[in-house]
Design an enzyme around this catalytic site. Sequence first.
Site, PDB file in Angstrom:
ATOM      1  N   ARG A 139       0.828  -1.212   0.000  1.00  0.00           N
ATOM      2  CA  ARG A 139       0.000   0.000   0.000  1.00  0.00           C
ATOM      3  C   ARG A 139       0.862   1.261   0.000  1.00  0.00           C
ATOM      4  O   ARG A 139       0.498   2.263   0.611  1.00  0.00           O
ATOM      5  CB  ARG A 139      -0.950   0.032   1.198  1.00  0.00           C
ATOM      6  CG  ARG A 139      -1.719  -1.245   1.440  1.00  0.00           C
ATOM      7  CD  ARG A 139      -2.484  -1.708   0.238  1.00  0.00           C
ATOM      8  NE  ARG A 139      -3.272  -2.913   0.516  1.00  0.00           N
ATOM      9  CZ  ARG A 139      -3.958  -3.563  -0.425  1.00  0.00           C
ATOM     10  NH1 ARG A 139      -3.919  -3.169  -1.695  1.00  0.00           N
ATOM     11  NH2 ARG A 139      -4.647  -4.629  -0.111  1.00  0.00           N
ATOM     12  N   LYS A 260       0.878  -8.530  13.995  1.00  0.00           N
ATOM     13  CA  LYS A 260      -0.420  -8.768  13.357  1.00  0.00           C
ATOM     14  C   LYS A 260      -0.640 -10.271  13.433  1.00  0.00           C
ATOM     15  O   LYS A 260       0.052 -11.029  12.750  1.00  0.00           O
ATOM     16  CB  LYS A 260      -0.374  -8.282  11.907  1.00  0.00           C
ATOM     17  CG  LYS A 260      -1.596  -8.637  11.066  1.00  0.00           C
ATOM     18  CD  LYS A 260      -1.505  -8.027   9.664  1.00  0.00           C
ATOM     19  CE  LYS A 260      -2.700  -8.423   8.808  1.00  0.00           C
ATOM     20  NZ  LYS A 260      -2.671  -7.782   7.470  1.00  0.00           N
ATOM     21  N   GLU A 264      -5.955 -11.906   8.481  1.00  0.00           N
ATOM     22  CA  GLU A 264      -5.666 -11.983   7.048  1.00  0.00           C
ATOM     23  C   GLU A 264      -4.534 -12.963   6.748  1.00  0.00           C
ATOM     24  O   GLU A 264      -3.622 -12.675   5.977  1.00  0.00           O
ATOM     25  CB  GLU A 264      -5.355 -10.580   6.497  1.00  0.00           C
ATOM     26  CG  GLU A 264      -6.511  -9.612   6.713  1.00  0.00           C
ATOM     27  CD  GLU A 264      -6.275  -8.207   6.163  1.00  0.00           C
ATOM     28  OE1 GLU A 264      -5.116  -7.818   6.012  1.00  0.00           O
ATOM     29  OE2 GLU A 264      -7.270  -7.517   5.888  1.00  0.00           O
ATOM     30  N   ARG A 314     -18.303  -7.915  10.269  1.00  0.00           N
ATOM     31  CA  ARG A 314     -16.876  -7.634  10.479  1.00  0.00           C
ATOM     32  C   ARG A 314     -16.643  -6.450  11.421  1.00  0.00           C
ATOM     33  O   ARG A 314     -15.658  -6.423  12.157  1.00  0.00           O
ATOM     34  CB  ARG A 314     -16.221  -7.379   9.118  1.00  0.00           C
ATOM     35  CG  ARG A 314     -14.785  -6.948   9.217  1.00  0.00           C
ATOM     36  CD  ARG A 314     -14.133  -7.036   7.860  1.00  0.00           C
ATOM     37  NE  ARG A 314     -12.958  -6.188   7.811  1.00  0.00           N
ATOM     38  CZ  ARG A 314     -12.239  -5.972   6.716  1.00  0.00           C
ATOM     39  NH1 ARG A 314     -12.592  -6.530   5.566  1.00  0.00           N
ATOM     40  NH2 ARG A 314     -11.169  -5.202   6.749  1.00  0.00           N
ATOM     41  N   ASP A 343     -11.849  -0.565   8.081  1.00  0.00           N
ATOM     42  CA  ASP A 343     -10.505  -0.571   7.512  1.00  0.00           C
ATOM     43  C   ASP A 343     -10.168   0.734   6.796  1.00  0.00           C
ATOM     44  O   ASP A 343     -10.086   0.750   5.570  1.00  0.00           O
ATOM     45  CB  ASP A 343     -10.391  -1.754   6.542  1.00  0.00           C
ATOM     46  CG  ASP A 343      -8.939  -2.101   6.249  1.00  0.00           C
ATOM     47  OD1 ASP A 343      -8.052  -1.460   6.833  1.00  0.00           O
ATOM     48  OD2 ASP A 343      -8.703  -3.011   5.431  1.00  0.00           O
ATOM     49  N   GLU A 371      -4.322   4.499   1.118  1.00  0.00           N
ATOM     50  CA  GLU A 371      -4.867   3.321   0.438  1.00  0.00           C
ATOM     51  C   GLU A 371      -6.287   3.539  -0.084  1.00  0.00           C
ATOM     52  O   GLU A 371      -6.579   3.261  -1.242  1.00  0.00           O
ATOM     53  CB  GLU A 371      -4.842   2.128   1.406  1.00  0.00           C
ATOM     54  CG  GLU A 371      -5.472   0.884   0.830  1.00  0.00           C
ATOM     55  CD  GLU A 371      -5.401  -0.313   1.766  1.00  0.00           C
ATOM     56  OE1 GLU A 371      -4.875  -0.160   2.893  1.00  0.00           O
ATOM     57  OE2 GLU A 371      -5.862  -1.392   1.366  1.00  0.00           O
TER      58      GLU A 371
HETATM   59  C1  BDP Z   1      -5.578  -3.316   4.948  1.00  0.00           C
HETATM   60  C2  BDP Z   1      -4.611  -3.415   3.816  1.00  0.00           C
HETATM   61  C3  BDP Z   1      -3.644  -4.556   3.946  1.00  0.00           C
HETATM   62  C4  BDP Z   1      -3.018  -4.543   5.334  1.00  0.00           C
HETATM   63  C5  BDP Z   1      -4.099  -4.549   6.379  1.00  0.00           C
HETATM   64  C6  BDP Z   1      -3.550  -4.415   7.793  1.00  0.00           C
HETATM   65  O1  BDP Z   1      -5.352  -3.550   2.618  1.00  0.00           O
HETATM   66  O2  BDP Z   1      -2.692  -4.435   2.920  1.00  0.00           O
HETATM   67  O3  BDP Z   1      -2.180  -5.630   5.500  1.00  0.00           O
HETATM   68  O4  BDP Z   1      -4.956  -3.458   6.191  1.00  0.00           O
HETATM   69  O5  BDP Z   1      -3.757  -3.351   8.387  1.00  0.00           O
HETATM   70  O6  BDP Z   1      -6.134  -2.033   4.929  1.00  0.00           O
HETATM   71  O7  BDP Z   1      -2.962  -5.333   8.330  1.00  0.00           O
END
Ligand code: BDP
Length: 646
Positions: A139, A260, A264, A314, A343, A371
Site C-alpha cells: 500500500r 499482526k 488476514e 466484520r 478498515d 490506500e
Molecule cells: C488493509 C490493507 C492490507 C493490510 C491490512 C492491515 O489492505 O494491505 O495488510 O490493512 O492493516 O487495509 O494489516
Amino acid sequence: MEADAAWLPPEVFRPLGSRRVLVRGTGPLVDTVAAEVADACRRHGGAVLSGAPDDADLVLEADGGSGEGYTLARRDGTTTVTAEGDRGLLHGLFHVVRLGEDAFRGDRAPEEHRPALALRMLDHWDNVAVHPVMGQVERGYAGGSLFWADGRARDGLDRVRAYARLIAACGVNAVAVNNVNVHATEARLLTDRIGEVARLADTLRPYGIRTHLSVTFAAPVVLGGLETADPLDARVRAWWAEATARVYAAIPDFGGYVVKADSEGQPGPFAYGRTHADGANALAGALAPHGGTVHWRAFVYDHRQDWRDRSTDRARAAHDHFVPLDGAFAPNAVLQVKHGPMDFQVREPVSPLIGAMPRTRLAIEVQATQEYTGQQRHVCWLGPMWSEVLRFRPDGERAAGRLADALVAVSNAGDDPFWTGHPLAQANLYTFGRLAWDPGAEPGAVLDEWIALTHPGAPARLAEGLHAVLDSSWHTYEKYTAPLGVGFMVQPGHHYGPGVDGYEYSPWGTYHFADRDGVGVDRGAARGTGFAAQYAEPWATVYESPDTCPDELLLFFHHVPYGHVLRSGKTVIQHIYDTHFEGVAEAEEARRVWAGLAGLVAPARHARVADLFEEQVRCAREWRDQVNSYFLRKSGVPDERGRTVY
Ligand code: BDP
C-alpha cells in the site's frame, strides 16, 4: 533529483541561525541540537556561543532527565528553552524553528510543552524483498522503501537520516521498519539479520527515533525450529526470551515488536486454542526485562466468511475478540486499534474498542498512506478526519486522544524525491506528528504551520491557495466516492478507483447491501447486527436509530429506503447525486486554483501536482458517473435535476 526539503528548507533556520546561540547539556541528542545550530549559524551568519549566556539571543539547555518536555520563555532579549532532557531539547529546538522571528520578539511568559501521547510512531509496511503482489511497500504510493533496497538494508542511509530529522521535527519518536505482514525474508530481521536493523536504528537514533520491528507470531517455528509457537509452552517462551536478548545486544534502546496475529492469514494464538492476551503476553514477557513494548494489533477478523448472521458482521469483530480480555494484558503490551471498526475508509465511526478497555494500554492507528483515500494521486488532507477521531468522546466525556498511550500512522513516505509521491501528501505526514503531540490541536492551524514551513516567505496568495486546495480536500474526496459512511465500493485488490459492487459478493465482509429498495447496513440491535450496542452511551442510543444517527454515518449503521429524508432535508438518493456532482466540481476548482499558483511554487513541485490533478479529476468523474448510474439503476429514482441519465 535530490530529496525535497519538505518542511525543513534551510530558510526556516534563518531567524535562529542569524543569532547568537548557546547550547548546553549532555546527552547524545544535545550533540544533534548543537550540530543543527552550528549548521544554521554557519549558513545564516550567526554565532555559536560557549561559556556565560549573558549576551545570547537564544539559550537551549537540557537537564539530565529523560523526559520530552521543555519550557520556552523570553526575557530581557534572551529566548530560553529549558528541557527536561536531551529529547526535550530537540523538540524545543524545532519549536523555535516553527516560531521563526516570533521566537525573538517581545517577552514570553514561561510556557511548558509536553507531548500528550508518549509514543508517536510511524509504521512502515515495507518489505525487504519485493513481494510479487504487494511490491516493496505494501500500500505504498511513494516509490520504494527508504530502508530496504536490493533485498537488504540500504548501504547509503543519508535519506534515512534526513527522514529521521523531518519526522522528529513534527514530533514523531518511533518507527517500525517493516511490514506487519511478515514474509519469510522479513521474519529473519529478528534473528540473523538483526544487524541490518541495528544500522537503521543507529541512523534514526540521533533524532530521538526508537526502532521497532514487526515480527511473526510463528517465529519460534519458522526461525527457531520448534514444532510449536504455543505462547504458553515453556520452550516457546524461552525462545522469545533468547531472541529478544540478542535484539537488545544489537540495539540497546530497541522499542519493541509490532504483531499482526490471526489476521488476514497471519499466524496467531488461535491455532493453539490460546487467547490474544496469552499471545501478547508471551512477547511482552520477553521484552519486559529490556524495557520494550509489544504493539499487538486488534485488526482480528475472519476474512474468509460471508455474512451468515449478525455475529459475523466484520465491524463487530475487534470488540467481540478483545473486550473480554481487558485486564489480562501485560503492562508492556499495547493494543493497537485501527481508528474505525472496518478498515481506513474515508468515513467510519470511531472504533467502539477505543475506550472500552480501561485496563489495557491503547494505541490508535491511522493510515497516512492513502490506500482508500486516493493513493497519493488525489489530494486528500486527513488532518480533520484524525482530529475528529482524537476528539471523539467514547463515553461522552474524555476524548479518545487522551485515553490513548500512543498514536500510530501507517507511513506514506518512500524513496520518491518528494517523500510522499504527491507533494501535498507531505501535509498528512506533518499533521500526523503534530496531532500525536497535541491531539487537541486545531488541524487548520497545523495546516497553516505546514504551509509556512514548507514555503518560507510565501506570498499571501500562495498560502491562501494552498490552504484552499488542502483544507476541505477530505470532504471533497468523500463526496465523489462511497456515500454516507457505507465505505468500500472500490476496485478489489488494489483499491483504487470505483468498483460499485467490487466487494459486494466476496467473503471480506465489506458490503453496502444496495437493492431496489434501499442501501446501507443494519447495525442496530433492533433489526441489525447489534454493532451499535458495542458503544457506550450516549453513542449506543445515537447510532441505534436512523432518526438520531448523524447523516454522514447513516449507511454505516442503517439500511434505509432511497427516499429516506436526511437531517439535511434531502433524500438519500438525491444526496448521492448532488454530492457526486459537487465533489467533482470541487476537484476541478482545486485544480484551477493550483494552476493559478504556477510561478509561486518550485517548477518541479508545481508540475508534479498539476499532473496529479489531471488524474484526480479524471478519476473523480469516473467515481461520479459510476456511483450515480449504479444508484439510478438500482433505485429507479431519477435525479431531480436531470443530470444523471440511463
Ligand atoms: C488493509 C490493507 C492490507 C493490510 C491490512 C492491515 O489492505 O494491505 O495488510 O490493512 O492493516 O487495509 O494489516
